[in-house]
Scaffold this motif. Structure first.
Motif, PDB file in Angstrom:
ATOM      1  N   ALA A  39       0.828  -1.207   0.000  1.00 50.51           N
ATOM      2  CA  ALA A  39       0.000   0.000   0.000  1.00 50.51           C
ATOM      3  C   ALA A  39       0.863   1.257   0.000  1.00 50.51           C
ATOM      4  CB  ALA A  39      -0.925   0.005   1.208  1.00 50.51           C
ATOM      5  N   ALA A  40       2.087   1.162   0.521  1.00 50.61           N
ATOM      6  CA  ALA A  40       2.968   2.336   0.608  1.00 50.61           C
ATOM      7  C   ALA A  40       3.793   2.549  -0.662  1.00 50.61           C
ATOM      8  CB  ALA A  40       3.896   2.181   1.807  1.00 50.61           C
ATOM      9  N   LEU A  41       3.685   1.661  -1.623  1.00 53.69           N
ATOM     10  CA  LEU A  41       4.504   1.766  -2.830  1.00 53.69           C
ATOM     11  C   LEU A  41       3.875   2.713  -3.840  1.00 53.69           C
ATOM     12  CD1 LEU A  41       5.430  -1.989  -3.461  1.00 53.69           C
ATOM     13  CD2 LEU A  41       6.739  -0.281  -2.227  1.00 53.69           C
ATOM     14  N   ASP A  42       4.714   3.541  -4.456  1.00 53.50           N
ATOM     15  CA  ASP A  42       4.212   4.381  -5.544  1.00 53.50           C
ATOM     16  C   ASP A  42       4.288   3.567  -6.846  1.00 53.50           C
ATOM     17  OD1 ASP A  42       6.853   4.402  -6.386  1.00 53.50           O
ATOM     18  OD2 ASP A  42       7.229   6.488  -5.847  1.00 53.50           O
ATOM     19  N   LEU A  43       3.823   4.165  -7.917  1.00 51.79           N
ATOM     20  CA  LEU A  43       3.750   3.456  -9.202  1.00 51.79           C
ATOM     21  C   LEU A  43       5.124   2.975  -9.663  1.00 51.79           C
ATOM     22  CD1 LEU A  43       1.926   2.522 -11.473  1.00 51.79           C
ATOM     23  CD2 LEU A  43       2.280   4.729 -12.578  1.00 51.79           C
ATOM     24  N   ASN A  44       6.149   3.803  -9.504  1.00 51.81           N
ATOM     25  CA  ASN A  44       7.495   3.435  -9.940  1.00 51.81           C
ATOM     26  C   ASN A  44       8.023   2.241  -9.130  1.00 51.81           C
ATOM     27  OD1 ASN A  44       9.802   3.716 -11.509  1.00 51.81           O
ATOM     28  ND2 ASN A  44      10.807   4.978  -9.949  1.00 51.81           N
ATOM     29  N   GLN A  45       7.789   2.224  -7.826  1.00 53.50           N
ATOM     30  CA  GLN A  45       8.235   1.109  -6.992  1.00 53.50           C
ATOM     31  C   GLN A  45       7.471  -0.175  -7.325  1.00 53.50           C
ATOM     32  OE1 GLN A  45       7.639   3.100  -3.220  1.00 53.50           O
ATOM     33  NE2 GLN A  45       9.834   2.989  -2.800  1.00 53.50           N
ATOM     34  N   ARG A  46       6.190  -0.031  -7.637  1.00 51.10           N
ATOM     35  CA  ARG A  46       5.405  -1.211  -8.039  1.00 51.10           C
ATOM     36  C   ARG A  46       5.933  -1.784  -9.343  1.00 51.10           C
ATOM     37  NH1 ARG A  46      -0.912  -0.260  -6.595  1.00 51.10           N
ATOM     38  NH2 ARG A  46      -0.530   0.621  -4.536  1.00 51.10           N
ATOM     39  N   ARG A  47       6.334  -0.912 -10.254  1.00 55.32           N
ATOM     40  CA  ARG A  47       6.901  -1.375 -11.527  1.00 55.32           C
ATOM     41  C   ARG A  47       8.218  -2.114 -11.271  1.00 55.32           C
ATOM     42  NH1 ARG A  47       7.018   3.276 -14.345  1.00 55.32           N
ATOM     43  NH2 ARG A  47       4.830   3.002 -14.872  1.00 55.32           N
ATOM     44  N   LYS A  48       9.033  -1.563 -10.377  1.00 56.05           N
ATOM     45  CA  LYS A  48      10.294  -2.235 -10.036  1.00 56.05           C
ATOM     46  C   LYS A  48      10.016  -3.595  -9.384  1.00 56.05           C
ATOM     47  CE  LYS A  48      13.328   1.712  -9.396  1.00 56.05           C
ATOM     48  NZ  LYS A  48      14.151   2.459  -8.428  1.00 56.05           N
ATOM     49  N   ALA A  49       9.036  -3.640  -8.505  1.00 59.05           N
ATOM     50  CA  ALA A  49       8.680  -4.904  -7.849  1.00 59.05           C
ATOM     51  C   ALA A  49       8.183  -5.915  -8.877  1.00 59.05           C
ATOM     52  CB  ALA A  49       7.628  -4.661  -6.776  1.00 59.05           C
ATOM     53  N   ALA A  50       7.386  -5.451  -9.830  1.00 52.84           N
ATOM     54  CA  ALA A  50       6.878  -6.346 -10.872  1.00 52.84           C
ATOM     55  C   ALA A  50       8.021  -6.870 -11.738  1.00 52.84           C
ATOM     56  CB  ALA A  50       5.845  -5.619 -11.729  1.00 52.84           C
ATOM     57  N   ASP A  51       8.965  -6.012 -12.091  1.00 59.19           N
ATOM     58  CA  ASP A  51      10.118  -6.446 -12.879  1.00 59.19           C
ATOM     59  C   ASP A  51      10.951  -7.467 -12.105  1.00 59.19           C
ATOM     60  OD1 ASP A  51       9.376  -4.805 -14.966  1.00 59.19           O
ATOM     61  OD2 ASP A  51      10.808  -3.209 -14.467  1.00 59.19           O
ATOM     62  N   PHE A  52      11.118  -7.211 -10.810  1.00 59.62           N
ATOM     63  CA  PHE A  52      11.857  -8.133  -9.948  1.00 59.62           C
ATOM     64  C   PHE A  52      11.187  -9.509  -9.940  1.00 59.62           C
ATOM     65  CE2 PHE A  52      12.063  -9.884  -5.556  1.00 59.62           C
ATOM     66  CZ  PHE A  52      13.386 -10.270  -5.558  1.00 59.62           C
ATOM     67  N   LEU A  53       9.880  -9.535  -9.767  1.00 53.74           N
ATOM     68  CA  LEU A  53       9.155 -10.809  -9.737  1.00 53.74           C
ATOM     69  C   LEU A  53       9.201 -11.509 -11.088  1.00 53.74           C
ATOM     70  CD1 LEU A  53       6.057  -9.812  -7.591  1.00 53.74           C
ATOM     71  CD2 LEU A  53       8.026 -11.189  -6.885  1.00 53.74           C
ATOM     72  N   LEU A  54       9.157 -10.741 -12.156  1.00 53.86           N
ATOM     73  CA  LEU A  54       9.239 -11.324 -13.492  1.00 53.86           C
ATOM     74  C   LEU A  54      10.595 -12.007 -13.691  1.00 53.86           C
ATOM     75  CD1 LEU A  54       7.608 -11.602 -16.095  1.00 53.86           C
ATOM     76  CD2 LEU A  54       8.712  -9.525 -16.911  1.00 53.86           C
ATOM     77  N   ARG A  55      11.665 -11.360 -13.243  1.00 52.52           N
ATOM     78  CA  ARG A  55      12.998 -11.964 -13.339  1.00 52.52           C
ATOM     79  C   ARG A  55      13.109 -13.214 -12.478  1.00 52.52           C
ATOM     80  NH1 ARG A  55      14.413  -6.597 -12.902  1.00 52.52           N
ATOM     81  NH2 ARG A  55      14.990  -6.858 -10.711  1.00 52.52           N
ATOM     82  N   ARG A  56      12.365 -13.275 -11.389  1.00 52.28           N
ATOM     83  CA  ARG A  56      12.396 -14.439 -10.508  1.00 52.28           C
ATOM     84  C   ARG A  56      11.521 -15.581 -11.035  1.00 52.28           C
ATOM     85  NH1 ARG A  56      15.975 -13.826  -5.924  1.00 52.28           N
ATOM     86  NH2 ARG A  56      14.648 -15.216  -4.742  1.00 52.28           N
ATOM     87  N   GLY A  57      10.782 -15.351 -12.121  1.00 50.32           N
ATOM     88  CA  GLY A  57      10.032 -16.432 -12.754  1.00 50.32           C
ATOM     89  C   GLY A  57       8.577 -16.547 -12.377  1.00 50.32           C
ATOM     90  N   PHE A  58       7.974 -15.470 -11.890  1.00 51.98           N
ATOM     91  CA  PHE A  58       6.558 -15.519 -11.535  1.00 51.98           C
ATOM     92  C   PHE A  58       5.702 -15.137 -12.737  1.00 51.98           C
ATOM     93  CE2 PHE A  58       8.601 -15.196  -7.437  1.00 51.98           C
ATOM     94  CZ  PHE A  58       7.884 -16.110  -6.695  1.00 51.98           C
ATOM     95  N   ASP A  59       4.483 -15.677 -12.787  1.00 56.89           N
ATOM     96  CA  ASP A  59       3.564 -15.375 -13.880  1.00 56.89           C
ATOM     97  C   ASP A  59       2.843 -14.056 -13.618  1.00 56.89           C
ATOM     98  OD1 ASP A  59       1.931 -16.178 -11.829  1.00 56.89           O
ATOM     99  OD2 ASP A  59       0.809 -17.639 -12.987  1.00 56.89           O
TER     100      ASP A  59
END
Length: 164
Positions: free
Chosen positions: A131-151
């Motif tokens: 809830a505390a993440l801004d749009l840019n941090q959410r994008r970074k988190a999504a990229d991180f999860l994508l690199r880790r192999g999540f759908d």
């Protein structure tokens, strides 16, 4: 000192190490952790063992239940999922070990956890509350999860705010 002691090369024992067979070396590797058939064969041949002898030894160990690709795959799925990797990454790693699609699918089916929960936990630990993440941090988190192999479904679930 006598002359026999002087003939020994530094770093070696006076007694010659007896040569281990391919089966003995393979068992030594398998007692430490599970290995795929391909990995076990590669390790033994890279250590100078005869390829034909290695093939026979690995086939005998597989027949006797010491080496099992299915058991190896299940072990790798457990280890990688607990390490925070997603199903795509695990599937790709299993493929590099020479497992076919059916064996990979069977191993992933044995996983009883929730990939989305693992992804959410990773985001919380790395970035803090969603809830505390801004749009840019959410994008970074999504990229991180994508690199880790999540759908994409797990990524969306992990990066969406409870307020949305």
């Amino acid at each position: 000192m006598d002359e026999a002691t002087l003939d020994v090369e530094p770093g070696t024992s006076r007694r010659k190490a007896r040569e281990l067979s391919a089966t003995q070396r393979a068992l030594g590797l398998l007692t430490r952790r599970e290995h795929s058939r391909k990995e076990l064969t590669r390790k033994l041949t890279s250590r100078g063992m005869d390829a034909a002898e290695v093939e026979v030894a690995v086939a005998n160990l597989a027949r006797d239940g010491w080496q099992d690709d299915g058991r190896f795959a299940e072990s790798l799925v457990r280890a990688r999922s607990s390490g925070g990797y997603g199903p795509a990454r695990v599937r790709a790693e299993l493929a590099t070990h020479g497992l076919d699609r059916e064996a990979i699918a069977a191993a992933l089916d044995t996983f009883h956890g929730d990939w989305a929960e693992i992804a959410s936990d990773l985001v919380r630990r790395r970035y803090g509350p969603v809830a505390a993440l801004d749009l840019n941090q959410r994008r970074k988190a999504a990229d991180f999860l994508l690199r880790r192999g999540f759908d994409s479904a797990s990524i969306r679930a992990a990066t969406r705010s409870d307020l949305d």
